[in-house]
Scaffold this motif. Structure first.
Motif, PDB file in Angstrom:
ATOM      1  N   UNK A 124       0.821  -1.250   0.107  1.00 47.13           N
ATOM      2  CA  UNK A 124      -0.116  -0.064  -0.012  1.00 47.13           C
ATOM      3  C   UNK A 124       0.744   1.321   0.001  1.00 47.13           C
ATOM      4  N   UNK A 125       2.089   1.276   0.553  1.00 40.65           N
ATOM      5  CA  UNK A 125       2.728   2.403   0.605  1.00 40.65           C
ATOM      6  C   UNK A 125       3.439   2.975  -0.683  1.00 40.65           C
ATOM      7  N   UNK A 126       3.410   2.230  -1.642  1.00 37.09           N
ATOM      8  CA  UNK A 126       3.856   2.235  -2.855  1.00 37.09           C
ATOM      9  C   UNK A 126       2.844   3.112  -3.784  1.00 37.09           C
ATOM     10  N   UNK A 127       1.260   3.065  -3.427  1.00 38.22           N
ATOM     11  CA  UNK A 127       0.467   3.731  -4.195  1.00 38.22           C
ATOM     12  C   UNK A 127       0.303   5.225  -3.802  1.00 38.22           C
ATOM     13  N   UNK A 128       0.922   5.547  -2.466  1.00 39.89           N
ATOM     14  CA  UNK A 128       0.643   7.079  -2.020  1.00 39.89           C
ATOM     15  C   UNK A 128       1.185   8.076  -2.989  1.00 39.89           C
ATOM     16  N   UNK A 129       0.476   9.145  -3.279  1.00 41.65           N
ATOM     17  CA  UNK A 129       1.140  10.190  -4.115  1.00 41.65           C
ATOM     18  C   UNK A 129       1.335  11.206  -3.193  1.00 41.65           C
ATOM     19  N   UNK A 130       2.393  11.956  -3.329  1.00 45.68           N
ATOM     20  CA  UNK A 130       2.812  12.982  -2.183  1.00 45.68           C
ATOM     21  C   UNK A 130       2.293  14.225  -2.964  1.00 45.68           C
ATOM     22  N   UNK A 131       1.845  15.212  -2.285  1.00 52.24           N
ATOM     23  CA  UNK A 131       1.596  16.575  -2.692  1.00 52.24           C
ATOM     24  C   UNK A 131       2.771  17.530  -2.561  1.00 52.24           C
ATOM     25  N   UNK A 132       3.621  17.590  -3.826  1.00 50.43           N
ATOM     26  CA  UNK A 132       4.960  18.479  -3.395  1.00 50.43           C
ATOM     27  C   UNK A 132       4.492  19.741  -4.380  1.00 50.43           C
ATOM     28  N   UNK A 133       3.389  19.942  -4.655  1.00 53.83           N
ATOM     29  CA  UNK A 133       3.402  21.238  -5.417  1.00 53.83           C
ATOM     30  C   UNK A 133       3.670  22.470  -4.948  1.00 53.83           C
ATOM     31  N   UNK A 134       3.612  22.480  -3.421  1.00 50.30           N
ATOM     32  CA  UNK A 134       3.744  23.586  -2.630  1.00 50.30           C
ATOM     33  C   UNK A 134       5.250  24.140  -2.559  1.00 50.30           C
ATOM     34  N   UNK A 135       5.917  22.787  -2.478  1.00 52.14           N
ATOM     35  CA  UNK A 135       7.595  22.729  -2.211  1.00 52.14           C
ATOM     36  C   UNK A 135       8.111  23.392  -3.847  1.00 52.14           C
ATOM     37  N   UNK A 136       7.396  22.876  -4.762  1.00 55.76           N
ATOM     38  CA  UNK A 136       8.060  23.076  -6.192  1.00 55.76           C
ATOM     39  C   UNK A 136       7.780  24.471  -6.638  1.00 55.76           C
ATOM     40  N   UNK A 137       6.684  25.352  -6.104  1.00 54.39           N
ATOM     41  CA  UNK A 137       6.231  26.510  -6.395  1.00 54.39           C
ATOM     42  C   UNK A 137       6.744  27.578  -5.643  1.00 54.39           C
ATOM     43  N   UNK A 138       7.311  27.209  -4.573  1.00 55.89           N
ATOM     44  CA  UNK A 138       8.093  28.155  -3.507  1.00 55.89           C
ATOM     45  C   UNK A 138       8.885  28.799  -4.300  1.00 55.89           C
ATOM     46  N   UNK A 139       9.572  30.103  -3.779  1.00 55.61           N
ATOM     47  CA  UNK A 139      10.795  30.734  -4.274  1.00 55.61           C
ATOM     48  C   UNK A 139      11.938  29.979  -4.125  1.00 55.61           C
ATOM     49  N   UNK A 140      12.968  30.035  -5.167  1.00 59.75           N
ATOM     50  CA  UNK A 140      14.090  29.302  -4.866  1.00 59.75           C
ATOM     51  C   UNK A 140      15.174  30.357  -4.382  1.00 59.75           C
ATOM     52  N   UNK A 141      16.339  29.635  -3.747  1.00 60.31           N
ATOM     53  CA  UNK A 141      17.325  30.336  -3.258  1.00 60.31           C
ATOM     54  C   UNK A 141      17.854  30.952  -4.518  1.00 60.31           C
ATOM     55  N   UNK A 142      18.505  32.220  -4.243  1.00 61.46           N
ATOM     56  CA  UNK A 142      19.464  33.101  -5.182  1.00 61.46           C
ATOM     57  C   UNK A 142      20.864  32.924  -5.067  1.00 61.46           C
ATOM     58  N   UNK A 143      21.315  31.930  -4.708  1.00 62.59           N
ATOM     59  CA  UNK A 143      22.769  31.930  -4.499  1.00 62.59           C
ATOM     60  C   UNK A 143      23.187  30.956  -5.713  1.00 62.59           C
ATOM     61  N   UNK A 144      24.356  30.996  -6.069  1.00 62.81           N
ATOM     62  CA  UNK A 144      25.194  30.653  -7.159  1.00 62.81           C
ATOM     63  C   UNK A 144      26.007  29.328  -6.268  1.00 62.81           C
ATOM     64  N   UNK A 145      26.029  28.310  -6.967  1.00 59.41           N
ATOM     65  CA  UNK A 145      26.554  27.128  -6.451  1.00 59.41           C
ATOM     66  C   UNK A 145      28.078  27.133  -6.807  1.00 59.41           C
ATOM     67  N   UNK A 146      28.933  26.264  -6.421  1.00 58.74           N
ATOM     68  CA  UNK A 146      30.360  26.397  -6.972  1.00 58.74           C
ATOM     69  C   UNK A 146      30.399  26.058  -8.423  1.00 58.74           C
ATOM     70  N   UNK A 147      29.544  25.043  -8.777  1.00 58.53           N
ATOM     71  CA  UNK A 147      29.619  24.990 -10.393  1.00 58.53           C
ATOM     72  C   UNK A 147      29.221  26.045 -11.189  1.00 58.53           C
ATOM     73  N   UNK A 148      28.458  27.193 -10.581  1.00 63.66           N
ATOM     74  CA  UNK A 148      28.064  28.254 -11.218  1.00 63.66           C
ATOM     75  C   UNK A 148      26.484  28.085 -11.589  1.00 63.66           C
ATOM     76  N   UNK A 149      26.142  27.166 -11.312  1.00 66.29           N
ATOM     77  CA  UNK A 149      24.529  27.081 -11.394  1.00 66.29           C
ATOM     78  C   UNK A 149      23.584  27.659 -10.133  1.00 66.29           C
ATOM     79  N   UNK A 150      22.411  28.083 -10.416  1.00 62.99           N
ATOM     80  CA  UNK A 150      21.702  28.349  -9.363  1.00 62.99           C
ATOM     81  C   UNK A 150      21.183  27.368  -8.221  1.00 62.99           C
ATOM     82  N   UNK A 151      21.153  27.562  -6.974  1.00 65.60           N
ATOM     83  CA  UNK A 151      20.813  26.723  -6.022  1.00 65.60           C
ATOM     84  C   UNK A 151      19.323  26.535  -6.058  1.00 65.60           C
ATOM     85  N   UNK A 152      19.012  25.391  -6.148  1.00 66.28           N
ATOM     86  CA  UNK A 152      17.501  24.657  -6.342  1.00 66.28           C
ATOM     87  C   UNK A 152      16.726  24.543  -5.059  1.00 66.28           C
TER      88      UNK A 152
END
Length: 93
Positions: A1-29
């Motif tokens: 049964x635990x494999x059938x659960x769908x997580x609601x992650x919309x709020x996390x993915x729509x929240x504002x992201x960190x504006x810092x730059x990582x060591x590789x030069x990409x934006x922090x996610x």
């Protein structure tokens, strides 16, 4: 049964992201902390950053307005002295 659960992650993915730059030069996610522009790892944590009224840059006084004005005045006096020496050396020749 635990494999059938769908997580609601919309709020996390729509929240504002960190504006810092990582060591590789990409934006922090990572999501930014509430009311801050950075995540917990890039300075958004509580009590992070310089204290209010930070005086750390002035510990030796080299960057105060008074010392900058004094250095400017010293430079002007030295420039005048060098110009005078140059004029005197032309007269002596």
């Amino acid at each position: 049964m635990s494999g059938d659960h769908i997580r609601n992650t919309c709020a996390m993915w729509t929240s504002p992201r960190c504006g810092a730059e990582t060591r590789s030069g990409t934006a922090c996610r990572a999501p930014a902390l509430h009311g801050k522009a950075r995540c917990r790892m890039h300075g958004g944590a509580r009590r992070s950053g310089a204290p209010k009224g930070n005086q750390n840059a002035r510990t030796h006084g080299a960057f105060t307005r008074d010392s900058a004005a004094e250095r400017r005045q010293d430079r002007e006096v030295l420039d005048d002295a060098l110009k005078l020496l140059g004029e005197l050396s032309l007269i002596a020749e």
